[in-house]
Design an enzyme around this catalytic site. Structure first.
Site, PDB file in Angstrom:
ATOM      1  N   ASN A   1      -6.577   3.436  14.272  1.00 53.33           N
ATOM      2  CA  ASN A   1      -6.665   4.798  13.772  1.00 53.33           C
ATOM      3  C   ASN A   1      -7.036   4.816  12.284  1.00 53.33           C
ATOM      4  OD1 ASN A   1      -6.418   7.659  13.753  1.00 53.33           O
ATOM      5  ND2 ASN A   1      -4.781   7.535  15.265  1.00 53.33           N
TER       6      ASN A   1
ATOM      7  N   HIS B   1       0.690 -14.070  -3.094  1.00 53.09           N
ATOM      8  CA  HIS B   1       0.724 -15.017  -4.202  1.00 53.09           C
ATOM      9  C   HIS B   1       1.992 -15.848  -4.100  1.00 53.09           C
ATOM     10  CE1 HIS B   1      -2.605 -12.998  -6.276  1.00 53.09           C
ATOM     11  NE2 HIS B   1      -2.092 -11.899  -5.773  1.00 53.09           N
TER      12      HIS B   1
ATOM     13  N   ARG C   1      13.753  -5.215  11.999  1.00 53.23           N
ATOM     14  CA  ARG C   1      14.715  -5.936  12.838  1.00 53.23           C
ATOM     15  C   ARG C   1      14.600  -5.401  14.260  1.00 53.23           C
ATOM     16  NH1 ARG C   1      16.721  -8.750   9.076  1.00 53.23           N
ATOM     17  NH2 ARG C   1      17.887  -8.088   7.277  1.00 53.23           N
TER      18      ARG C   1
END
Length: 183
Positions: free
Chosen positions: A83, A113, A177
């Protein structure tokens, strides 16, 4: 965070210079893609082939605006829907399975990084993202480097996925989670 790094790139190298050139090429193509009239399907297909290095499967739909820095490291299965407003930072590789649905403003980010301050501006770190078959990623979710989202899973809107998602589960939150198993 369980972010995995499979590849690092030192910024003072010819390889990084080639990466920067590809970013410029793809940014130009996506800039043009994102201002085309939606009815210009031929123009959209042409620019997407520049971005992804070839024609996409006919069953793949990508609604602009769309953003990526490389494009060449993303592969799509069949019947994929992406989308509006999505960002795929794919230098580390993105593999999208069949029948995947990606909601607006989803970000798939394969790079970052290193954590140590002395290395942060000198290196880029990458690991692939794998989105297995029949996954639905909700609006404004982020999937980070090194993550596999298991088949049949759902990533809730706004979730930040930093660890692998087991198949047929719903994940939500920051960090995401498991909320429940999907029957």
């Amino acid at each position: 965070m369980a972010t995995r790094t499979d590849q690092t790139l030192y910024v003072q190298t010819p390889e990084f210079a080639r990466h920067a050139e590809r970013i410029a090429e793809v940014t130009d193509a996506t800039s043009r893609l994102n201002v085309l009239p939606f009815s210009d399907s031929a123009g959209r297909a042409e620019l997407l082939s520049v971005v992804f290095g070839g024609a996409l499967p006919e069953s793949v739909t990508i609604y602009p605006p769309f953003f990526t820095e490389n494009g060449l490291n993303t592969t799509f299965g069949e019947n994929v829907f992406v989308n509006q407003g999505c960002t795929f930072m794919d230098k580390g590789g993105i593999r999208i399975g069949d029948r995947v649905m990606i909601a607006p403003k989803v970000s798939l980010i394969t790079g970052g990084h290193p954590l140590p301050l002395a290395e942060r501006r000198e290196y880029l770190a990458f690991a692939p993202i794998v989105i297995e078959d029949d996954v639905w990623i909700g609006a404004a979710a982020m999937v980070m480097q090194g993550v596999t989202v298991g088949a049949g899973s759902v990533v809730a809107a706004g979730a930040v996925v930093t660890r692998d998602v087991p198949a047929r589960t719903l994940v939500a939150g920051v960090p995401a989670r498991v909320v429940k198993t999907i029957g």
